[in-house]
Design an enzyme around this catalytic site. Structure first.
Site, PDB file in Angstrom:
ATOM      1  N   LYS A  70      -5.789  -5.943  -4.147  1.00  0.00           N
ATOM      2  CA  LYS A  70      -6.564  -6.405  -2.935  1.00  0.00           C
ATOM      3  C   LYS A  70      -7.903  -5.354  -2.651  1.00  0.00           C
ATOM      4  CE  LYS A  70      -3.779  -4.360   0.916  1.00  0.00           C
ATOM      5  NZ  LYS A  70      -4.652  -3.408   1.424  1.00  0.00           N
ATOM      6  N   ASP A  82       0.732  -0.963  -0.085  1.00  0.00           N
ATOM      7  CA  ASP A  82       0.159   0.149  -0.117  1.00  0.00           C
ATOM      8  C   ASP A  82       0.604   1.401  -0.059  1.00  0.00           C
ATOM      9  OD1 ASP A  82      -2.161  -1.618   0.052  1.00  0.00           O
ATOM     10  OD2 ASP A  82      -2.817  -0.933   1.935  1.00  0.00           O
ATOM     11  N   CYS A 136      -2.942  -2.990   7.255  1.00  0.00           N
ATOM     12  CA  CYS A 136      -2.963  -3.687   6.046  1.00  0.00           C
ATOM     13  C   CYS A 136      -1.551  -4.605   6.082  1.00  0.00           C
ATOM     14  CB  CYS A 136      -2.862  -2.884   4.753  1.00  0.00           C
ATOM     15  SG  CYS A 136      -4.216  -2.133   4.469  1.00  0.00           S
TER      16      CYS A 136
END
Length: 273
Positions: free
Chosen positions: A177, A67, A210
């Site tokens: 995702k 991310d 995450c």
């Protein structure tokens, strides 16, 4: 294969104790953990880490970058517009860059994991939407900001930050995702298993969301999970990352730094390994 290799907590014959069995076994010693005593191909190296240094073959590892996207790490992104400290997320960029450079030298896969939600948000249920929209006036996933919709495939916010985008290669692995974990509903597990990857060096943002859920899911699937602490950051209070570091080295795996990841030492197997 002898019966000894199927015995949990067996004596390794060289001062260690066996954890696990057969091809998934580790050997635990006083001063390190050997993650691949049964793998003889490739280069065995020893990484400095906590709680203990560990030994593994470089060809079993991969770097997972989580991310590192504009919406989390860039001015004008979602984190910034939400009043959170996007600069805290940017603190991970130098460490991630060092980790990528090290992974290239180790000839490891670099795996980019990131949010790419459908524009119609049909992939997200109410609990996930509520996680990021607690008030009516708060901008949630998929809603519009000045630079486009939040974490939506094709948007500026979903792109990797410029400082790291230049380090991408055509043969890197990209995993889109739609939840915090890089494993949930993705092909990450299948890619890792088909490519023979067992040890994951994980970095990125946010450490307590995450990154930590990806680490936990790796651990639950019996991957060897390693957190690169200085290449990991969060816009949450500092104690949130501290908890992830603590739990990683106590429960989920190992904690190291980008410098340690870049500079493992050659390992000579003990007699009897």
């Amino acid at each position: 294969m002898t019966g000894r290799f199927r015995e949990i907590y067996a004596d390794t014959g060289d001062g260690g104790v066996q954890l696990g069995a057969a091809a998934d076994r580790w050997h635990l010693y006083e001063d390190h953990v050997h993650l691949s005593p049964h793998h003889t191909e490739g280069q065995l190296v020893r990484f400095d880490a906590e709680l203990l240094p560990f030994v593994d073959n470089l060809n079993r590892g991969a770097l997972v970058v989580v991310d590192m996207q504009n919406d989390f790490c860039a001015p004008g992104g979602w984190t910034d517009r939400s009043g959170l400290d996007y600069r805290a997320c940017r603190a991970a960029i130098p460490g991630v860059r060092r980790a990528i450079e090290a992974a290239r030298r180790h000839d490891m896969f670099v795996i980019w994991v990131y949010w790419h939600n459908r524009p119609d948000l049909r992939n997200l249920g109410a609990p996930t939407l509520f996680s990021f929209k607690h008030r009516r006036d708060q901008r949630g996933i998929g809603e519009e900001l000045d630079n486009g919709s939040v974490l939506t495939a094709g948007s500026w916010g979903a792109e990797t930050v410029d400082e790291l985008k230049i380090h991408m290669r055509d043969d890197d692995i990209h995993v889109e995702k739609v939840r915090m974990s890089g494993f949930y509903g993705t092909h990450l597990d299948q890619v890792l298993r088909t490519q023979g990857v067992q040890t994951l060096f994980v970095c990125g943002v946010n450490a307590d969301q995450c990154v930590s859920t990806t680490l936990e899911d790796a651990y639950f699937r019996d991957y060897n999970a390693v957190l690169i602490a200085d290449a990991t950051a969060t816009s949450s209070p500092a104690y949130c990352k501290d908890a992830v570091v603590f739990n990683t080295k106590q429960c989920w795996g190992f904690v190291t730094t980008s410098d340690r990841f870049a500079d493992p030492r050659p390992y000579r197997p003990r007699s009897g390994n």
